[in-house]
Design a protein around this motif. Structure first.
Motif, mmCIF file in Angstrom:
data_model
loop_
_atom_site.group_PDB
_atom_site.id
_atom_site.type_symbol
_atom_site.label_atom_id
_atom_site.label_comp_id
_atom_site.label_asym_id
_atom_site.label_seq_id
_atom_site.Cartn_x
_atom_site.Cartn_y
_atom_site.Cartn_z
ATOM 1 N N LEU A 161 4.986 49.050 2.874
ATOM 2 C CA LEU A 161 5.281 50.450 3.168
ATOM 3 C C LEU A 161 5.206 50.716 4.663
ATOM 4 O O LEU A 161 6.012 51.477 5.213
ATOM 5 N N ALA A 162 4.238 50.092 5.335
ATOM 6 C CA ALA A 162 4.099 50.283 6.782
ATOM 7 C C ALA A 162 5.339 49.790 7.516
ATOM 8 O O ALA A 162 5.820 50.436 8.461
ATOM 9 N N ALA A 163 5.867 48.640 7.073
ATOM 10 C CA ALA A 163 7.071 48.097 7.714
ATOM 11 C C ALA A 163 8.269 49.012 7.477
ATOM 12 O O ALA A 163 9.070 49.257 8.394
ATOM 13 N N VAL A 164 8.423 49.522 6.259
ATOM 14 C CA VAL A 164 9.548 50.429 5.950
ATOM 15 C C VAL A 164 9.422 51.711 6.767
ATOM 16 O O VAL A 164 10.401 52.207 7.328
ATOM 17 N N LEU A 165 8.208 52.260 6.827
ATOM 18 C CA LEU A 165 7.974 53.486 7.596
ATOM 19 C C LEU A 165 8.330 53.274 9.063
ATOM 20 O O LEU A 165 9.013 54.107 9.679
ATOM 21 N N SER A 166 7.891 52.153 9.636
ATOM 22 C CA SER A 166 8.196 51.848 11.030
ATOM 23 C C SER A 166 9.703 51.706 11.247
ATOM 24 O O SER A 166 10.256 52.203 12.234
ATOM 25 N N ALA A 167 10.376 51.042 10.310
ATOM 26 C CA ALA A 167 11.826 50.866 10.412
ATOM 27 C C ALA A 167 12.544 52.213 10.342
ATOM 28 O O ALA A 167 13.511 52.469 11.079
ATOM 29 N N GLU A 168 12.087 53.105 9.464
ATOM 30 C CA GLU A 168 12.689 54.432 9.332
ATOM 31 C C GLU A 168 12.483 55.256 10.606
ATOM 32 O O GLU A 168 13.372 55.988 11.027
ATOM 33 N N LEU A 169 11.308 55.115 11.209
ATOM 34 C CA LEU A 169 11.049 55.818 12.464
ATOM 35 C C LEU A 169 12.034 55.352 13.537
ATOM 36 O O LEU A 169 12.544 56.157 14.325
ATOM 37 N N GLY A 170 12.322 54.056 13.546
ATOM 38 C CA GLY A 170 13.291 53.520 14.496
ATOM 39 C C GLY A 170 14.692 54.065 14.286
ATOM 40 O O GLY A 170 15.515 54.067 15.194
ATOM 41 N N ARG A 171 14.978 54.550 13.065
ATOM 42 C CA ARG A 171 16.291 55.150 12.768
ATOM 43 C C ARG A 171 16.282 56.664 12.963
ATOM 44 O O ARG A 171 17.250 57.341 12.615
ATOM 45 N N GLY A 172 15.186 57.186 13.488
ATOM 46 C CA GLY A 172 15.139 58.616 13.790
ATOM 47 C C GLY A 172 14.418 59.464 12.769
ATOM 48 O O GLY A 172 14.293 60.682 12.949
ATOM 49 N N HIS A 173 13.942 58.857 11.668
ATOM 50 C CA HIS A 173 13.231 59.620 10.639
ATOM 51 C C HIS A 173 11.769 59.792 11.035
ATOM 52 O O HIS A 173 11.137 58.858 11.524
ATOM 53 N N ILE A 174 11.229 60.964 10.782
ATOM 54 C CA ILE A 174 9.843 61.244 11.130
ATOM 55 C C ILE A 174 8.876 60.644 10.118
ATOM 56 O O ILE A 174 7.755 60.275 10.448
ATOM 57 N N CYS A 175 9.321 60.547 8.868
ATOM 58 C CA CYS A 175 8.421 60.136 7.800
ATOM 59 C C CYS A 175 9.193 59.341 6.750
ATOM 60 O O CYS A 175 10.422 59.192 6.838
ATOM 61 N N LEU A 176 8.471 58.870 5.757
ATOM 62 C CA LEU A 176 9.059 58.149 4.636
ATOM 63 C C LEU A 176 8.807 58.956 3.367
ATOM 64 O O LEU A 176 7.677 58.998 2.869
ATOM 65 N N PRO A 177 9.835 59.641 2.833
ATOM 66 C CA PRO A 177 9.646 60.372 1.579
ATOM 67 C C PRO A 177 9.353 59.392 0.447
ATOM 68 O O PRO A 177 9.995 58.351 0.344
ATOM 69 N N MET A 178 8.383 59.721 -0.387
ATOM 70 C CA MET A 178 8.005 58.821 -1.479
ATOM 71 C C MET A 178 8.882 59.014 -2.709
ATOM 72 O O MET A 178 8.864 58.191 -3.622
ATOM 73 N N TRP A 179 9.614 60.124 -2.753
ATOM 74 C CA TRP A 179 10.525 60.373 -3.868
ATOM 75 C C TRP A 179 11.910 60.714 -3.334
ATOM 76 O O TRP A 179 12.048 61.299 -2.259
ATOM 77 N N ASP A 180 12.943 60.359 -4.113
ATOM 78 C CA ASP A 180 14.307 60.669 -3.703
ATOM 79 C C ASP A 180 14.697 62.060 -4.189
ATOM 80 O O ASP A 180 13.872 62.803 -4.756
ATOM 81 N N GLU A 181 15.972 62.429 -3.987
ATOM 82 C CA GLU A 181 16.433 63.768 -4.332
ATOM 83 C C GLU A 181 16.337 64.060 -5.828
ATOM 84 O O GLU A 181 16.293 65.215 -6.245
ATOM 85 N N ASN A 182 16.320 63.009 -6.647
ATOM 86 C CA ASN A 182 16.244 63.187 -8.098
ATOM 87 C C ASN A 182 14.817 63.131 -8.629
ATOM 88 O O ASN A 182 14.593 63.105 -9.838
ATOM 89 N N GLY A 183 13.849 63.083 -7.708
ATOM 90 C CA GLY A 183 12.464 63.030 -8.127
ATOM 91 C C GLY A 183 11.987 61.659 -8.546
ATOM 92 O O GLY A 183 10.883 61.517 -9.085
ATOM 93 N N GLN A 184 12.803 60.636 -8.313
ATOM 94 C CA GLN A 184 12.422 59.263 -8.641
ATOM 95 C C GLN A 184 11.766 58.611 -7.433
ATOM 96 O O GLN A 184 12.035 58.973 -6.291
ATOM 97 N N LEU A 185 10.890 57.635 -7.705
ATOM 98 C CA LEU A 185 10.249 56.911 -6.620
ATOM 99 C C LEU A 185 11.318 56.285 -5.727
ATOM 100 O O LEU A 185 12.292 55.708 -6.211
#
Length: 700
Positions: free
Chosen positions: A43-67
């Motif tokens: 999760l730490a690696a994914v969060l860091s990668a998302e930050l590099g793409r401009g995202h502030i955080c890593l949402p734990m659920w998608d738009e449909n409420g799924q993990l």
């Protein structure tokens, strides 16, 4: 577990799915984990990668409420995803986040923060919370006495009075009564046409032989039937210490803020004080444009010369205002050493990332006002966050009842107190601070650039087709072909010849000596008239390849003499890294010219600073840079060019988004030549950039 998550992450780093930085951050987390917590490294690696793409955080659920499918965030799908160990991906992530000693809700100093919905690096969680708190405090309404409201209304009426000379000019010669009525609607910003005496209005328009005779329209078309969003924006800023004025190109953001400054200064001087006002922008080029635009707008203000003299026209970069320190990420001004100002205006606010916005807001004194100007539909900042976009997401809510009524009292626009602009009983304080300018004064119905920008923003391919079918004179589409490619290069050679001709001329003439500074300034202004914008960096359709091709074409025409040297007379460069010591910043454009005031005629690189002065720097001292005949659309933000050429790659790429294409188009002031495959263009405008953030929710 068969393997450690770090083993799989190492493989992902080798494949390019994550950066080495992301992998090393995962290792940092892993070094502090208990054995049962090791999946947290993934999760730490994914969060860091998302930050590099401009995202502030890593949402734990998608738009449909799924993990969230974390592997898909890294671009790993299907068989590739199956190749990785799935036993550790089946982890109870929420349970792990709630129990790990490395994760908190932010109240403890842990590397990671989980707020129940999103995972953050602690620093970015803190940034979000602080910005929401600060802007929430600034968003509270200001109190006025009845006499104060009346004085402000009179000043706004004066500043935003109808320009009957312009109206007379635009109405003359229109033979059709229907067309005259449509034009009157547009020029007077009429939103409630029912009940107006249109026969009387038409008689007034057709019988008027001077602009003064149109003043009868003041009674025939009262303000209560109109809605001028520029005037509304100024009124919003008078009622709150925080204001956002958003709008596309040509909607008059700087005109509006100049009139607002006049109103605020007028209000303050009546109380016996003169406010300290600062103007800033994210880049030197944007700051220079703001300086120029404000100066022109001040000249046109219908106010007394004494008031004009109090309006500042000089702007600077945000870094310079905050007091950037060499070799440090900190600034001289912060919450414990605040800025000395009463009002701060930030232009091109879409370019300001979360980190910088927080540092700016924290450095404001408690009594200060903050006005953000920007186009919410442009590209978000290069660094993490989409602050302006997050704030402007409240625009659809409209104004609350109290704010709508107050704005109606200040402007005379009665419709603000009623549906749909003032009827919301429950709204956010942030929504009451916003105004969207909706009328373009630069791009009218006959402007292809404006129509194309609106079509792109709609995301509809059919609207795009309609624009091209109308054969506008200021836009042209060129299918990608070798002939079109060569024609594009030759257009650039011709366009760049003017500044190169100036560069070749001696700065001595028969009558007077022109300073090297003035020569450099002239050449820089001529260079800024035309530019090639690219979506990508690599290849024949990217910045690197096209800079080389343009350079060769200019050399073949003997416009430049490169002699295979990096530095040569006439070379344009763009700074790619901030140098606070020199006062040069990422995005600044310079020209390499022979210094004729020097006996050895050595080369210097000349930059125009935000205050209009020119700085000459030896090539060896120029910060990291690149040749700038062509530049990326990202780097063009904050700039405008009379003639813009834009080229997209022949194959679709995820980098092609609605915001990128819109930003490129709106850099053009007078003409746009677009080189692309229409299928690629249509696919790109359907993709909107959505940066993950919790800022919007924190404003509630």
């Amino acid at each position: 577990m068969n393997t450690s998550p770090l083993t799989d992450l190492s493989l992902l780093a080798e494949q390019g799915a994550i950066r080495q930085l992301d992998y090393q951050f995962a290792r940092f987390i892993g070094a502090q984990c208990q054995p049962q917590e090791m999946p947290l490294t993934f999760l730490a690696a994914v969060l860091s990668a998302e930050l590099g793409r401009g995202h502030i955080c890593l949402p734990m659920w998608d738009e449909n409420g799924q993990l969230t499918d974390f592997l898909s965030k890294l671009g790993v799908y299907g068989a590739s995803a199956e190749a990785f160990q799935r036993d550790w991906l089946a982890t109870d992530w929420i349970g792990l986040l709630n129990q790990s000693s490395l994760v908190s809700n932010g109240e403890q100093a842990t590397p990671l923060v989980f707020d129940g919905n999103r995972l953050y690096l602690h620093r970015y969680w803190y940034y979000e919370v602080i910005l929401a708190q600060k802007l929430g405090q600034f968003a509270s309404p200001l109190s006025f006495e009845a006499t104060g409201v009346q004085k402000l209304r009179e000043r706004l009426d004066e500043l935003f009075s109808r320009d009957y000379w312009l109206i007379f000019k635009q109405l003359s010669g229109i033979a059709s009564q229907v067309e005259r009525q449509r034009k009157v609607n547009d020029l007077l910003d009429i939103v409630a046409p029912d009940g107006l005496d249109w026969q009387g209005i038409d008689r007034c328009v057709t019988q008027a032989t001077t602009p003064e005779q149109l003043e009868k329209l003041d009674s025939l078309v009262p303000l209560s039937a109109c809605l001028n969003w520029q005037k509304v924006a100024a009124a919003v800023a008078l009622t709150r210490r925080f204001t956002v004025i958003s709008g596309g190109p040509g909607t008059g953001k700087t005109t509006t803020v100049t009139k607002l400054l006049a109103a605020l200064i007028s209000q303050a001087t009546q109380s016996g004080s003169t406010p300290t006002i600062k103007l800033v922008a994210p880049t030197g080029k944007a700051a220079a444009r703001l300086t120029e635009s404000i100066a022109k707008a001040v000249e046109k203000l219908p106010v007394e010369p004494e008031l004009k003299a109090l309006i500042p026209t000089e702007s600077s970069t945000i870094h310079r205002l905050l007091g950037a320190m060499p070799h440090s990420v900190e600034f001289r001004h912060h919450q414990h050493n605040p800025l000395h100002l009463d009002l701060l205006v930030v232009d091109e606010a879409s370019m300001v990332d979360l980190s910088l916005m927080v540092k700016l807001v924290e450095a404001l004194p408690k009594h200060a006002r903050l006005v953000l100007l920007g186009d919410k539909d442009q590209l978000a900042s290069v660094e993490a966050g989409a602050v302006l976009g997050d704030i402007c997401s409240f625009l659809p809510l409209g104004y609350g009842h109290e704010q709508g009524q107050r704005l109606a009292d200040l402007t005379g626009f009665a419709t603000l107190a009623h549906s749909p602009h003032g009827s919301t009983d429950k709204t956010s304080a942030i929504a009451d601070c916003l105004c969207m300018l909706q009328k373009s004064y630069r791009f009218n119905a006959s402007s292809g650039i404006g129509q194309l920008a609106r079509a792109v923003n709609s995301g509809q391919a059919l609207r795009l087709d309609t624009v091209w079918e109308q054969k506008f004179s200021d836009i042209e589409h060129h299918p990608l072909s070798s002939d079109a490619y060569q024609q594009m290069i030759q257009t650039l050679v011709k366009g760049y010849s003017e500044y190169l001709d100036t560069a070749q001329r001696s700065f001595y003439d028969e009558h007077q000596q022109i300073s090297m500074t003035l020569k450099a300034k002239m050449a820089l202004q001529q260079f800024s008239q035309i530019r090639l914008l690219c979506a990508v960096r690599e290849g024949d359709f990217g910045v690197l390849g096209l800079n080389l091709r343009v350079e060769r074409a200019l050399a073949a025409r003997k416009k430049i003499k490169t002699q295979d040297e990096l530095w040569y007379h006439g070379r344009p460069v763009m700074v790619t890294s901030n140098d606070h010591g020199l006062g040069l910043y990422n995005g600044d454009i310079g020209l390499c010219l022979e210094d004729e005031s020097d006996e050895s005629r050595r080369l210097k690189v000349y930059f125009e600073l935000p205050d209009g002065s020119v700085k000459g720097v030896l090539p060896s001292r120029v910060p990291p840079h690149e040749t700038a005949y062509a530049m990326t659309i990202h780097k063009s933000q904050g700039s405008e060019f009379n003639h813009t050429l834009m080229i997209l790659p022949p194959e679709f790429s995820p980098i092609l988004t609605r915001e990128l294409i819109y930003t490129g188009i709106t850099r053009a002031k007078q003409r746009l030549d677009l080189y692309c495959d229409l299928g690629v263009l249509k696919r790109g405008i359907k993709i909107q950039t959505r940066r993950a953030s919790g800022l919007r929710e924190r404003f509630h």
